[in-house]
Design a protein around this motif. Sequence first.
Motif, PDB file in Angstrom:
ATOM      1  N   GLY A 128       0.565  -1.233  -0.013  1.00 17.95           N
ATOM      2  CA  GLY A 128      -0.033  -0.077  -0.050  1.00 17.95           C
ATOM      3  C   GLY A 128       0.784   1.372  -0.041  1.00 17.95           C
ATOM      4  O   GLY A 128       0.280   2.459   0.065  1.00 17.95           O
ATOM      5  N   GLU A 129       2.042   1.179  -0.109  1.00 15.31           N
ATOM      6  CA  GLU A 129       3.049   2.561  -0.036  1.00 15.31           C
ATOM      7  C   GLU A 129       2.667   3.229  -1.488  1.00 15.31           C
ATOM      8  O   GLU A 129       2.230   2.846  -2.442  1.00 15.31           O
ATOM      9  N   THR A 130       2.559   4.513  -1.086  1.00 18.73           N
ATOM     10  CA  THR A 130       2.324   5.528  -2.401  1.00 18.73           C
ATOM     11  C   THR A 130       3.468   5.578  -3.343  1.00 18.73           C
ATOM     12  O   THR A 130       4.747   5.417  -2.764  1.00 18.73           O
ATOM     13  N   ASP A 131       3.488   5.904  -4.396  1.00 16.83           N
ATOM     14  CA  ASP A 131       4.356   6.427  -5.388  1.00 16.83           C
ATOM     15  C   ASP A 131       5.132   7.475  -5.057  1.00 16.83           C
ATOM     16  O   ASP A 131       6.420   7.378  -5.219  1.00 16.83           O
ATOM     17  N   GLU A 132       4.455   8.518  -4.617  1.00 18.16           N
ATOM     18  CA  GLU A 132       5.068   9.633  -3.952  1.00 18.16           C
ATOM     19  C   GLU A 132       6.036   9.489  -2.936  1.00 18.16           C
ATOM     20  O   GLU A 132       7.371   9.929  -3.163  1.00 18.16           O
ATOM     21  N   ARG A 133       5.942   8.658  -2.177  1.00 19.90           N
ATOM     22  CA  ARG A 133       6.784   8.305  -0.865  1.00 19.90           C
ATOM     23  C   ARG A 133       7.798   7.547  -1.426  1.00 19.90           C
ATOM     24  O   ARG A 133       9.005   7.775  -1.250  1.00 19.90           O
ATOM     25  N   LEU A 134       7.568   6.579  -2.195  1.00 23.31           N
ATOM     26  CA  LEU A 134       8.541   5.536  -2.693  1.00 23.31           C
ATOM     27  C   LEU A 134       9.502   6.342  -3.619  1.00 23.31           C
ATOM     28  O   LEU A 134      10.945   6.134  -3.551  1.00 23.31           O
ATOM     29  N   MET A 135       9.066   7.350  -4.515  1.00 19.79           N
ATOM     30  CA  MET A 135       9.959   7.910  -5.509  1.00 19.79           C
ATOM     31  C   MET A 135      11.023   9.077  -4.637  1.00 19.79           C
ATOM     32  O   MET A 135      11.691   9.475  -5.163  1.00 19.79           O
ATOM     33  N   THR A 136      10.299   9.244  -3.424  1.00 20.14           N
ATOM     34  CA  THR A 136      11.093  10.402  -2.664  1.00 20.14           C
ATOM     35  C   THR A 136      11.868   9.991  -1.404  1.00 20.14           C
ATOM     36  O   THR A 136      12.364  10.926  -0.666  1.00 20.14           O
ATOM     37  N   VAL A 137      11.825   8.753  -1.075  1.00 18.22           N
ATOM     38  CA  VAL A 137      12.534   8.198   0.063  1.00 18.22           C
ATOM     39  C   VAL A 137      13.811   8.805   0.082  1.00 18.22           C
ATOM     40  O   VAL A 137      14.452   9.141   1.179  1.00 18.22           O
ATOM     41  N   ALA A 138      14.715   8.785  -1.051  1.00 16.34           N
ATOM     42  CA  ALA A 138      16.135   9.155  -1.116  1.00 16.34           C
ATOM     43  C   ALA A 138      16.368  10.689  -0.481  1.00 16.34           C
ATOM     44  O   ALA A 138      17.326  11.052  -0.227  1.00 16.34           O
ATOM     45  N   VAL A 139      14.920  11.454  -0.700  1.00 17.21           N
ATOM     46  CA  VAL A 139      15.088  13.012  -0.571  1.00 17.21           C
ATOM     47  C   VAL A 139      13.932  13.335   0.411  1.00 17.21           C
ATOM     48  O   VAL A 139      13.374  14.408   0.447  1.00 17.21           O
ATOM     49  N   TRP A 140      13.842  12.414   1.433  1.00 18.78           N
ATOM     50  CA  TRP A 140      12.694  12.402   2.568  1.00 18.78           C
ATOM     51  C   TRP A 140      12.683  13.982   2.965  1.00 18.78           C
ATOM     52  O   TRP A 140      11.599  14.433   3.435  1.00 18.78           O
ATOM     53  N   ARG A 141      13.692  14.439   3.409  1.00 15.87           N
ATOM     54  CA  ARG A 141      13.953  15.831   4.107  1.00 15.87           C
ATOM     55  C   ARG A 141      13.233  17.001   3.186  1.00 15.87           C
ATOM     56  O   ARG A 141      12.660  17.939   3.777  1.00 15.87           O
ATOM     57  N   GLU A 142      13.243  16.608   1.967  1.00 15.46           N
ATOM     58  CA  GLU A 142      12.535  17.706   1.103  1.00 15.46           C
ATOM     59  C   GLU A 142      11.140  17.585   0.572  1.00 15.46           C
ATOM     60  O   GLU A 142      10.993  18.331  -0.276  1.00 15.46           O
ATOM     61  N   THR A 143      10.314  16.817   1.359  1.00 14.44           N
ATOM     62  CA  THR A 143       9.056  16.391   0.955  1.00 14.44           C
ATOM     63  C   THR A 143       8.175  16.347   2.101  1.00 14.44           C
ATOM     64  O   THR A 143       8.617  16.266   3.202  1.00 14.44           O
TER      65      THR A 143
END
Length: 152
Positions: free
Chosen positions: A64-79
Motif C-alpha cells: 500500500g505504499e504510495t508512489d510519491e513516498r517511494l519515489m522520494t524516500v532518498a530525499v525525504w527531508r525535502e518532501t
Amino acid sequence: MQARMDNPAAHLPESVQAVNILYKSAHSAGVDPATLELVHLRASQINGCAPCVESGARNARKNGETDERLMTVAVWRETPWFTGAERAALALAEHATRLADSPDAVPDVVWDEAARHFGEKELAALVLWIATTNFFNRINVTTRQQAPQNWG
C-alpha cells in the motif's frame, strides 16, 4: 553485470534460519511495517544494493505504499509525505548506515529524536532492522547479486 556467485545462503542454507529469526524479531516489536520498509529501502539505497532496493520498493508498493513516498524516500527531508516518526527512523537509518562518515556516527540529536517517537523495544527493533538491512546489503553488493531476486 553478472553475479560473482549464487547468493551465499544457497551455499550455507542453515544461515537462512538465523536471518529469519532476525527478521521476525525486528518485525514483532510494534514498529509500523511501513516504517521498517522505508528504513530498509533508504539504507539499501545508500549502500547501492540493487536487489534490496528493488524488492524493498516492490514489497512496499504491494503493502500500500504510495508512489510519491517511494519515489522520494532518498530525499525525504525535502518532501511533505513522511511523518515525524518516519523522519526520525530514516535519519537513524542514514546515520547507522554511514558509520564511517563521522566520529560521532549517530549523534545524540538523531538518537534523541528517534527516542521521542519510539519506545526502547521499538528502538531496539529499528536498530536491529537497520543492521540486518546493512548485513543483506553487504552480502549482495560484495557478490554482485542482481535485481530482481526471488526470495519469496
